[in-house]
Design a protein around this motif. Sequence first.
Motif, PDB file in Angstrom:
ATOM      1  N   GLY A 106      13.835  76.727  29.561  1.00  0.00           N
ATOM      2  CA  GLY A 106      14.555  76.490  28.311  1.00  0.00           C
ATOM      3  C   GLY A 106      14.883  75.051  28.034  1.00  0.00           C
ATOM      4  O   GLY A 106      14.845  74.615  26.868  1.00  0.00           O
ATOM      5  N   SER A 107      15.197  74.272  29.051  1.00  0.00           N
ATOM      6  CA  SER A 107      15.579  72.879  28.841  1.00  0.00           C
ATOM      7  C   SER A 107      14.403  71.984  28.480  1.00  0.00           C
ATOM      8  O   SER A 107      14.591  70.828  28.107  1.00  0.00           O
ATOM      9  N   MET A 108      13.175  72.513  28.580  1.00  0.00           N
ATOM     10  CA  MET A 108      11.987  71.681  28.378  1.00  0.00           C
ATOM     11  C   MET A 108      11.232  71.964  27.088  1.00  0.00           C
ATOM     12  O   MET A 108      10.323  71.227  26.724  1.00  0.00           O
ATOM     13  N   ILE A 109      11.571  73.019  26.375  1.00  0.00           N
ATOM     14  CA  ILE A 109      10.747  73.478  25.262  1.00  0.00           C
ATOM     15  C   ILE A 109      10.546  72.393  24.198  1.00  0.00           C
ATOM     16  O   ILE A 109       9.427  72.151  23.747  1.00  0.00           O
ATOM     17  N   ASP A 110      11.616  71.730  23.794  1.00  0.00           N
ATOM     18  CA  ASP A 110      11.481  70.721  22.736  1.00  0.00           C
ATOM     19  C   ASP A 110      10.604  69.559  23.183  1.00  0.00           C
ATOM     20  O   ASP A 110       9.812  69.022  22.399  1.00  0.00           O
ATOM     21  N   TYR A 111      10.714  69.154  24.426  1.00  0.00           N
ATOM     22  CA  TYR A 111       9.909  68.056  24.931  1.00  0.00           C
ATOM     23  C   TYR A 111       8.448  68.470  25.088  1.00  0.00           C
ATOM     24  O   TYR A 111       7.539  67.674  24.846  1.00  0.00           O
ATOM     25  N   ASP A 112       8.226  69.713  25.503  1.00  0.00           N
ATOM     26  CA  ASP A 112       6.856  70.184  25.666  1.00  0.00           C
ATOM     27  C   ASP A 112       6.082  70.124  24.361  1.00  0.00           C
ATOM     28  O   ASP A 112       4.883  69.839  24.341  1.00  0.00           O
ATOM     29  N   ALA A 113       6.753  70.396  23.256  1.00  0.00           N
ATOM     30  CA  ALA A 113       6.075  70.342  21.961  1.00  0.00           C
ATOM     31  C   ALA A 113       5.530  68.947  21.703  1.00  0.00           C
ATOM     32  O   ALA A 113       4.390  68.781  21.238  1.00  0.00           O
TER      33      ALA A 113
END
Length: 329
Positions: A106-113
């Motif tokens: 969950g903490s990585m989703i925005d960065y993964d995009a």
Amino acid sequence: MSLVNIGLVIGWVVVAAAVVLVVVLRRRAHRGEDAAVHVAHGERLTALPGYARALRRYRMLLATVLVAATLLSAAAVILSGRLVSLTTVQPEMRNRDIVLCLDVSGSMIDYDAQIVETFSQLTEEFDGERIGLVLFNASAVTSFPLTSDYAYAREQLDALHADLVDPDTDWAFANGTLLGNGSSMIGDGLASCVMRFDDLDTERSRSIVFATDNYVAGEQIMTLPEAGEFAQSKDVLVFGLNPGDVESLDYIGEFADEMREVVEGTGGSYWALDDPNAVPSIVEQVQERQAERFTGEPILVVTDEPTFPVLAGFAALAAVMFAGWRLRR
């Protein structure tokens, strides 16, 4: 059109030209017989210099037709046999294997995009590299395996990016990533990405772009340092990208330090995501430092060599046509 077909066409042209020439000469002979006028003392006529010149020219034209037709036939036969030259080359190849290893907790989703969008664009610049994508959380799944089909890779990356930024996403891309005791199994994720490389006995450059905040929330099978040692044993360089490495989050400093130590221990480099040069720098270093050059398997190159017989055939055909036209006059 193949050389064999060209030879057959020229052969038929020779036959047609010969038939036309025979018909023309026979018709001319018949007309000459019908209009013939018997003259006494014809030997005086044939002894004239003008007659002798005309006869020599006629015989020369007939000889030209014969020689040119023979040459044309020979060119057709040679072409039908397909003249080729054989050479053996050993191409120099530059190949890389690159696994994009993404923590989809969950903490990585925005960065993964952001990361996925960048790599979707970068696939357009690859030439000979294979790229693969592995997603991990409590467990790892292969989004797509190592492939040089960049159109397919971009399609998969674009679809993943669309899911990551879609507020109504069904999170289907994360299926299979929660099969563990907890979440964010960082060491297990890196080890799983190392295991995605195939043909480890061949000379290929192998790199992992490892994007995670290194925040573990469960029981791992392999710690991150152990996974780093595993990567070193397989000659895999790890390039780390940590979106959690920010000055305002002092409590995660030890996680960032551990990740930096592990990835640099493999020979790779570490960046915080807030570094504007992070992703471009990773890609640049992968391309510059990890371009393995080696000689490929020998390749037999077959090169058609039709130039001389084709030119000779066209020249002979032109000679036949010119001589035939002159004979009619």
